[in-house]
Design a protein around this motif. Structure first.
Motif, PDB file in Angstrom:
ATOM      1  N   THR A   1       0.814  -1.208   0.000  1.00 23.01           N
ATOM      2  CA  THR A   1       0.000   0.000   0.000  1.00 23.01           C
ATOM      3  C   THR A   1       0.851   1.264   0.000  1.00 23.01           C
ATOM      4  OG1 THR A   1      -0.133  -0.057   2.411  1.00 23.01           O
ATOM      5  CG2 THR A   1      -1.892  -1.166   1.187  1.00 23.01           C
ATOM      6  N   LEU A   2       0.226   2.352  -0.369  1.00 21.06           N
ATOM      7  CA  LEU A   2       0.847   3.671  -0.308  1.00 21.06           C
ATOM      8  C   LEU A   2       0.690   4.201   1.113  1.00 21.06           C
ATOM      9  CD1 LEU A   2       2.158   6.150  -1.601  1.00 21.06           C
ATOM     10  CD2 LEU A   2      -0.108   6.850  -2.408  1.00 21.06           C
ATOM     11  N   LYS A   3       1.807   4.466   1.757  1.00 17.17           N
ATOM     12  CA  LYS A   3       1.785   4.835   3.180  1.00 17.17           C
ATOM     13  C   LYS A   3       1.654   6.352   3.326  1.00 17.17           C
ATOM     14  CE  LYS A   3       2.671   0.520   4.223  1.00 17.17           C
ATOM     15  NZ  LYS A   3       1.608  -0.366   4.693  1.00 17.17           N
ATOM     16  N   LEU A   4       0.440   6.826   3.336  1.00 20.83           N
ATOM     17  CA  LEU A   4       0.141   8.221   3.637  1.00 20.83           C
ATOM     18  C   LEU A   4      -0.980   8.233   4.663  1.00 20.83           C
ATOM     19  CD1 LEU A   4       0.137   9.996   0.130  1.00 20.83           C
ATOM     20  CD2 LEU A   4       1.883  10.177   1.913  1.00 20.83           C
ATOM     21  N   GLU A   5      -0.734   8.822   5.795  1.00 20.38           N
ATOM     22  CA  GLU A   5      -1.717   8.807   6.878  1.00 20.38           C
ATOM     23  C   GLU A   5      -3.047   9.402   6.419  1.00 20.38           C
ATOM     24  OE1 GLU A   5      -2.234  10.322  11.522  1.00 20.38           O
ATOM     25  OE2 GLU A   5      -0.336  10.634  10.452  1.00 20.38           O
ATOM     26  N   GLY A   6      -4.107   8.628   6.637  1.00 20.99           N
ATOM     27  CA  GLY A   6      -5.446   9.086   6.296  1.00 20.99           C
ATOM     28  C   GLY A   6      -5.899   8.755   4.891  1.00 20.99           C
ATOM     29  N   LEU A   7      -4.976   8.302   4.042  1.00 20.70           N
ATOM     30  CA  LEU A   7      -5.336   8.027   2.647  1.00 20.70           C
ATOM     31  C   LEU A   7      -6.240   6.815   2.518  1.00 20.70           C
ATOM     32  CD1 LEU A   7      -4.786   8.937  -0.333  1.00 20.70           C
ATOM     33  CD2 LEU A   7      -2.965   7.212  -0.379  1.00 20.70           C
ATOM     34  N   ASP A   8      -6.112   5.865   3.444  1.00 21.38           N
ATOM     35  CA  ASP A   8      -6.851   4.609   3.315  1.00 21.38           C
ATOM     36  C   ASP A   8      -8.365   4.780   3.353  1.00 21.38           C
ATOM     37  OD1 ASP A   8      -6.872   5.338   5.951  1.00 21.38           O
ATOM     38  OD2 ASP A   8      -6.329   3.366   6.742  1.00 21.38           O
ATOM     39  N   LYS A   9      -8.854   5.928   3.813  1.00 20.04           N
ATOM     40  CA  LYS A   9     -10.308   6.112   3.841  1.00 20.04           C
ATOM     41  C   LYS A   9     -10.907   6.208   2.440  1.00 20.04           C
ATOM     42  CE  LYS A   9     -10.034  11.154   4.522  1.00 20.04           C
ATOM     43  NZ  LYS A   9     -10.304  12.243   5.474  1.00 20.04           N
ATOM     44  N   PHE A  10     -10.050   6.421   1.437  1.00 16.65           N
ATOM     45  CA  PHE A  10     -10.521   6.487   0.054  1.00 16.65           C
ATOM     46  C   PHE A  10     -10.420   5.130  -0.663  1.00 16.65           C
ATOM     47  CE2 PHE A  10      -8.781  10.759   1.038  1.00 16.65           C
ATOM     48  CZ  PHE A  10      -9.959  11.483   0.952  1.00 16.65           C
ATOM     49  N   ASP A  11      -9.924   4.123   0.059  1.00 13.40           N
ATOM     50  CA  ASP A  11      -9.730   2.795  -0.540  1.00 13.40           C
ATOM     51  C   ASP A  11     -11.069   2.246  -1.030  1.00 13.40           C
ATOM     52  OD1 ASP A  11      -8.742   0.365  -1.316  1.00 13.40           O
ATOM     53  OD2 ASP A  11      -7.920  -0.188   0.629  1.00 13.40           O
ATOM     54  N   GLY A  12     -11.110   1.891  -2.288  1.00 15.44           N
ATOM     55  CA  GLY A  12     -12.319   1.308  -2.870  1.00 15.44           C
ATOM     56  C   GLY A  12     -13.245   2.319  -3.499  1.00 15.44           C
ATOM     57  N   THR A  13     -12.998   3.610  -3.262  1.00 13.80           N
ATOM     58  CA  THR A  13     -13.835   4.649  -3.879  1.00 13.80           C
ATOM     59  C   THR A  13     -13.021   5.484  -4.867  1.00 13.80           C
ATOM     60  OG1 THR A  13     -13.435   6.148  -2.010  1.00 13.80           O
ATOM     61  CG2 THR A  13     -15.444   4.789  -1.952  1.00 13.80           C
ATOM     62  N   GLN A  14     -11.850   5.957  -4.398  1.00 11.93           N
ATOM     63  CA  GLN A  14     -10.963   6.714  -5.287  1.00 11.93           C
ATOM     64  C   GLN A  14      -9.540   6.165  -5.284  1.00 11.93           C
ATOM     65  OE1 GLN A  14     -12.353  10.704  -3.514  1.00 11.93           O
ATOM     66  NE2 GLN A  14     -11.709  11.263  -5.591  1.00 11.93           N
ATOM     67  N   LEU A  15      -9.230   5.295  -4.361  1.00 20.91           N
ATOM     68  CA  LEU A  15      -7.916   4.666  -4.250  1.00 20.91           C
ATOM     69  C   LEU A  15      -8.059   3.180  -4.532  1.00 20.91           C
ATOM     70  CD1 LEU A  15      -4.907   4.501  -3.334  1.00 20.91           C
ATOM     71  CD2 LEU A  15      -5.780   4.299  -0.977  1.00 20.91           C
ATOM     72  N   PHE A  16      -7.280   2.683  -5.498  1.00 20.17           N
ATOM     73  CA  PHE A  16      -7.389   1.282  -5.897  1.00 20.17           C
ATOM     74  C   PHE A  16      -5.989   0.683  -6.065  1.00 20.17           C
ATOM     75  CE2 PHE A  16     -11.185   3.417  -7.331  1.00 20.17           C
ATOM     76  CZ  PHE A  16     -12.208   2.542  -6.991  1.00 20.17           C
ATOM     77  N   TYR A  17      -5.860  -0.576  -5.650  1.00 22.52           N
ATOM     78  CA  TYR A  17      -4.611  -1.309  -5.808  1.00 22.52           C
ATOM     79  C   TYR A  17      -4.729  -2.401  -6.869  1.00 22.52           C
ATOM     80  CZ  TYR A  17      -3.161   1.073  -1.565  1.00 22.52           C
ATOM     81  OH  TYR A  17      -2.832   2.039  -0.645  1.00 22.52           O
ATOM     82  N   ARG A  18      -5.930  -2.583  -7.398  1.00 25.07           N
ATOM     83  CA  ARG A  18      -6.174  -3.549  -8.469  1.00 25.07           C
ATOM     84  C   ARG A  18      -7.241  -2.978  -9.384  1.00 25.07           C
ATOM     85  NH1 ARG A  18      -6.507  -7.492  -3.816  1.00 25.07           N
ATOM     86  NH2 ARG A  18      -4.580  -8.690  -3.815  1.00 25.07           N
ATOM     87  N   VAL A  19      -7.253  -3.421 -10.618  1.00 29.26           N
ATOM     88  CA  VAL A  19      -8.300  -3.030 -11.563  1.00 29.26           C
ATOM     89  C   VAL A  19      -9.142  -4.256 -11.857  1.00 29.26           C
ATOM     90  CG1 VAL A  19      -8.825  -2.179 -13.881  1.00 29.26           C
ATOM     91  CG2 VAL A  19      -6.904  -1.212 -12.599  1.00 29.26           C
ATOM     92  N   ARG A  20     -10.381  -4.230 -11.397  1.00 28.15           N
ATOM     93  CA  ARG A  20     -11.280  -5.348 -11.679  1.00 28.15           C
ATOM     94  C   ARG A  20     -12.258  -4.985 -12.789  1.00 28.15           C
ATOM     95  NH1 ARG A  20     -11.089  -6.222  -5.803  1.00 28.15           N
ATOM     96  NH2 ARG A  20      -9.986  -8.177  -5.430  1.00 28.15           N
ATOM     97  N   ASP A  21     -12.633  -3.722 -12.880  1.00 33.64           N
ATOM     98  CA  ASP A  21     -13.584  -3.278 -13.893  1.00 33.64           C
ATOM     99  C   ASP A  21     -13.045  -2.000 -14.533  1.00 33.64           C
ATOM    100  OD1 ASP A  21     -15.699  -2.683 -15.510  1.00 33.64           O
ATOM    101  OD2 ASP A  21     -17.053  -2.087 -13.889  1.00 33.64           O
ATOM    102  N   PRO A  22     -12.326  -2.112 -15.654  1.00 30.09           N
ATOM    103  CA  PRO A  22     -11.736  -0.924 -16.278  1.00 30.09           C
ATOM    104  C   PRO A  22     -12.764   0.146 -16.627  1.00 30.09           C
ATOM    105  CG  PRO A  22     -10.855  -2.931 -17.269  1.00 30.09           C
ATOM    106  CD  PRO A  22     -11.992  -3.355 -16.384  1.00 30.09           C
TER     107      PRO A  22
END
Length: 361
Positions: free
Chosen positions: A137-158
């Motif tokens: 993961t990208l280690k920036l404090e507070g960034l994880d709250k965007f995981d799955g909405t604006q932050l993605f580590y995989r592309v399942r649906d381009p």
């Protein structure tokens, strides 16, 4: 191996001949090879869908080394394997990680998942790839709250990124492959693509790097050397990423979506506690039956190791065939197992649900 824990008030264990841990390509082909021997299997996977790494990591990337298939995607390979095993009626238990594996006094094995699905089985086939993948993961404090909405580590649906302003971080094949994909004309084309990498060199294929630089020169995309040092948000939405370059200057890069491809860390997980011989996070097997250090437990695909091991899907298919024959004496102790060919065997045609051809016509 420890004795099985009590299942408590959960449903009684499912009694079966074979449990396959892992529903990737090799696990699916293990269903086929067991099916030819008239063994029905239960398949357990921590993912919510079959396909393993092929679906999780590169569903739309081409695969060129499947015998007699010049090219197919990970998704196509998975779909074809699922069609191939339809006659054998395997039961899938998806979205469940196997937490416990223990040998019983009667020689069979007790298997339990995190959702308390339990099995008593004569044989176990571990086809778990290299374990459960976790993205770096990208280690920036507070960034994880965007995981799955604006932050993605995989592309399942381009398609969900079409028309968006993308910032893609990473210097490997995944980062550049998706960057080039989103720049191409088509329904999934992004509004803009900016690639960010900590240095000017890349680990990706040289052709992909050359294509990226060509598109940057043509102002079709951008490349920035630097590292993320912060972010900006407005009204609960991620609006920009702060990139600090080698010159010490920090720039704010606006975005709609942040895609991060720093690679994946495989974790062996509960498998490490099952009393099996392990070498460098892989299960040691023989090359006759692909049996582990515990008789009746087999390991096929990337999870195993032996002299000369090559981590290829086609190698896993070979291993699955020999593992099925190696397991047969545990399942059918009083039965002689003969090698038969799907081309000519009426018995196998019956098992497959196809008509026996008449070669005299």
């Amino acid at each position: 191996m420890n004795q099985p824990a009590s299942v408590g008030a959960a449903s009684p264990p499912i009694e079966t001949d074979a449990v396959i841990v892992g529903a990737g390509p090799v696990g699916l082909f293990q269903v086929f090879e067991l099916g030819l021997l008239e063994v029905k299997a239960h398949v357990v996977d921590s993912l919510a869908y079959p396909g393993g790494q092929c679906i999780e990591l590169y569903p739309d990337k081409p695969i060129y080394d499947i015998p007699a298939v010049p090219v197919c995607t990970g998704r196509e390979l998975t779909d074809n394997l699922l069609r191939q095993i339809e006659p054998f009626g395997a039961t899938f238990h998806l979205g469940q990680e196997v937490m416990e594996l223990a040998k019983r006094d009667d020689g069979r094995f007790f298997v339990r998942t995190a959702k308390d699905t339990a099995f008593v089985t004569k044989t176990v086939f571990i086809a778990a790839g290299v374990g459960a993948f976790q993205p770096r993961t990208l280690k920036l404090e507070g960034l994880d709250k965007f995981d799955g909405t604006q932050l993605f580590y995989r592309v399942r649906d381009p398609a969900q990124f079409a028309g968006k302003d993308l910032v893609i971080m990473g210097g490997g094949d995944s980062a550049l492959d998706w960057a080039l994909n989103f720049v191409q004309e088509g329904p999934n084309r992004a509004g803009s693509v900016i690639v960010v990498h900590r240095r000017d060199g890349f680990r990706a294929a040289p052709a992909s790097v050359a294509k990226m630089r060509e598109l940057c020169d043509a102002l079709e995309m951008q490349f920035i050397v630097g590292q993320a040092s912060g972010f900006e948000e407005k009204d609960g939405r991620l609006t920009g990423l702060k990139i600090t370059g080698g010159d010490g200057v920090t720039r704010l890069v606006p975005l709609d979506v942040l895609l991060v491809f720093f690679g994946l860390s495989p974790k062996l997980g509960p498998i490490a506690d099952w009393g099996l011989a392990i070498e460098r996070k892989q299960l040691v097997v023989d090359t006759e039956k692909f049996e582990t250090s515990v008789p009746g437990i087999f390991a096929v695909g990337d999870i195993n190791t032996y002299p000369g091991k090559k981590k290829l899907i086609l190698s896993g298919f070979h291993e699955a065939a020999l593992a099925a024959f190696g397991a047969a004496p545990y399942i059918f102790p009083d039965k002689r197992i003969l090698l038969q060919y799907t081309t000519t065997s009426p018995k196998l045609h019956k098992v497959l649900g196809v008509e026996t051809p008449n070669f005299d016509d």
